[in-house]
Design a protein around this motif. Structure first.
Motif, mmCIF file in Angstrom:
data_model
loop_
_atom_site.group_PDB
_atom_site.id
_atom_site.type_symbol
_atom_site.label_atom_id
_atom_site.label_comp_id
_atom_site.label_asym_id
_atom_site.label_seq_id
_atom_site.Cartn_x
_atom_site.Cartn_y
_atom_site.Cartn_z
ATOM 1 N N GLU A 139 -31.762 -4.854 2.675
ATOM 2 C CA GLU A 139 -32.347 -4.271 1.425
ATOM 3 C C GLU A 139 -31.158 -3.839 0.540
ATOM 4 N N PHE A 140 -31.243 -3.615 -0.848
ATOM 5 C CA PHE A 140 -30.148 -3.152 -1.464
ATOM 6 C C PHE A 140 -30.133 -1.637 -1.357
ATOM 7 N N PRO A 141 -28.943 -1.068 -0.766
ATOM 8 C CA PRO A 141 -28.853 0.570 -0.617
ATOM 9 C C PRO A 141 -28.644 1.293 -2.030
ATOM 10 N N TYR A 142 -29.910 1.286 -2.749
ATOM 11 C CA TYR A 142 -29.698 1.895 -4.099
ATOM 12 C C TYR A 142 -29.503 3.373 -4.065
ATOM 13 N N GLU A 143 -29.798 4.147 -2.659
ATOM 14 C CA GLU A 143 -29.316 5.703 -2.929
ATOM 15 C C GLU A 143 -27.969 5.977 -2.764
ATOM 16 N N THR A 144 -27.415 5.186 -1.716
ATOM 17 C CA THR A 144 -25.819 5.604 -1.657
ATOM 18 C C THR A 144 -25.094 5.080 -2.609
ATOM 19 N N VAL A 145 -25.377 3.869 -3.320
ATOM 20 C CA VAL A 145 -24.872 3.178 -4.471
ATOM 21 C C VAL A 145 -24.772 4.336 -5.683
ATOM 22 N N LYS A 146 -25.921 4.782 -5.917
ATOM 23 C CA LYS A 146 -26.148 5.968 -6.800
ATOM 24 C C LYS A 146 -25.206 6.969 -6.464
ATOM 25 N N LYS A 147 -25.190 7.578 -5.307
ATOM 26 C CA LYS A 147 -24.160 8.754 -5.104
ATOM 27 C C LYS A 147 -22.572 8.209 -5.287
ATOM 28 N N MET A 148 -22.146 6.888 -5.136
ATOM 29 C CA MET A 148 -21.041 6.501 -5.142
ATOM 30 C C MET A 148 -20.818 6.553 -6.816
#
Ligand code: CAA
Length: 385
Positions: A36-45
């Protein structure tokens, strides 16, 4: 080599290390397994500035330099290369070209959203029948009034399944060969944009990759990046920069494999002593350490060459290709040695060694295979281009 890091470079490196260890480490195996694409951590990054490290603050970025970028990439990739891949596409392959070649409106509309992590960018050069020989693309765009109409298929688009915007390279004048290629900024929610299947990959599995089909997609003229026919040069210039990021990614994977091996060599016992006491293991560790440090020096050399190019305008093609070639082969070497040192434990999903082994491989392939890097280096050295 004492690089004398600035306060800002140390800060972003330490912030990336802390984020990777505290936030990414706990989810890396899950996303690797699920793909899956890690949307949550990417947003935080994005919120921490990692998606636009070299982007000026005026466009939502961290406003730092290439050294800061490679330091942060190494730390993220040391923990999870899939997050590193997503980060590298947003930074090197999407924000960088629009900052370099874009209009003020393009920078405001597209760079800010991606640098802050609100939106995801992608870069799309490759086609099903056009990989290393990138100029032979079959997709086409023709102008119709104030739009271009785009048709064709692109493949291996990293971030493609999640992308809000894609930097697309396509042919506007097939008779002119590579000089007939033009770059466009594509909005993925418009009619005529279709995602194909998401690839089921060996490594960097959470960095989603897919095919994209254009079916009479209408792109406004103001979304053309640069002039007609400038696309191939833009694509190549961007890859010069991108390859430094992939080299830093490879260094991160290699470093993770090395550090795990050192620890295991101290702890694991066989025949009455720690395995690190055996010459067979020591030689592996010594070879890993030499290649790691040599990679780091090539990466810093390339990053400094890119910085110098900001004023001189000189190309840093050879430095970038050398860094990418050596660091990616080091990642593969270190992951291979680490797996051998860990033996059965390395082969099991109980430890991340097998993930390093799978993730390392792509660094020898994307943004130009090792064979292409050797060709680029040798051609430049021989003065053939
Ligand atoms: N910077 C600026 N201009 C460059 C350049 C560079 N680094 N490299 C080449 N050019 C220019 C040349 O000067 C030449 O210009 P003219 O118009 O004056 O002739 C033109 O581009 C054509 O150059 P070549 O004749 O050298 O082109 P070629 O077709 O023989 O080979 C190549 C070029 C180096 C092999 C190139 O095709 C290449 O790098 N291939 C690999 C492609 C690649 O890396 N693909 C990965 C895509 S991204 C990805 O991996 C997926 C992802 O989402 C991450």
């Amino acid at each position: 080599m004492d690089l004398q890091l600035t306060e800002e470079q140390v800060m972003i490196r330490d912030a990336a290390r802390a984020f990777a260890q505290n936030e990414i480490a706990k989810v890396a195996a899950h996303y690797d397994e699920s793909g899956e694409f890690p949307y949550e951590t990417v947003k935080k990054m994005g919120q921490l500035g990692f998606m636009g490290i070299e982007v000026p603050e005026a466009y939502g970025g961290a406003g730092l330099d290439t050294i800061a970028y490679v330091l942060a990439m190494e730390e993220i990739d040391k923990v999870d290369a899939a997050h590193g891949t997503i980060m590298s596409v947003n930074n090197s392959l999407f924000c960088y070209p629009i900052l370099k070649y874009g209009t003020e409106t393009q920078k405001q509309n597209y760079v800010t959203a991606v640098a802050t992590g609100e939106k995801i960018g992608a870069y799309s050069l490759t086609e099903p029948m056009s990989g290393s020989d990138a100029a032979t693309m079959r997709s086409r765009a023709y102008r119709q009034g104030d739009h271009y109409v785009i048709n064709g298929a692109k493949s291996w688009v990293t971030n493609g399944p999640a992308a809000d915007f894609v930097l697309l390279f396509t042919m506007t004048d097939p008779e002119r060969g590579h000089r007939g290629i033009t770059a466009f900024i594509i909005e993925t929610d418009q009619p005529g944009f279709h995602r194909g299947r998401t690839e089921d990959k060996l490594g960097v599995r959470a960095s989603a990759t897919c095919e994209i089909h254009y079916d009479n997609y209408r792109c406004p003229v103001e979304n053309r990046l640069g002039e007609e026919g400038e696309g191939f040069k833009i694509a190549m210039t961007v890859l010069d920069s991108g390859r430094i990021g992939i080299a830093a990614q490879a260094l991160g994977i290699a470093g993770a494999a090395y550090e795990a091996s050192l620890k295991y060599a101290r702890e694991r016992e066989a025949f009455g002593q720690a395995i690190g006491q055996f010459q067979g293991i020591q030689w592996k560790l010594a070879d890993m350490k030499c290649r790691l440090d040599a990679s780091r020096l090539l990466i810093y050399q390339a990053a400094l060459a890119k910085e110098a190019a900001k004023t001189s305008g000189a190309r840093f093609t050879t430095e970038a290709a050398m860094a990418k070639l050596f660091a990616s082969e080091t990642a593969m070497f270190c992951a291979h040695q680490a797996l051998q040192i860990h033996a059965g434990m390395g082969y099991s999903k109980e430890m991340p060694i097998e993930r390093y082994f799978r993730d390392a491989k792509i660094t020898e392939i994307y943004e130009g295979t090792s064979e292409i890097q050797r060709m680029v280096i040798a051609r430049n050295e021989l003065g053939l281009r």
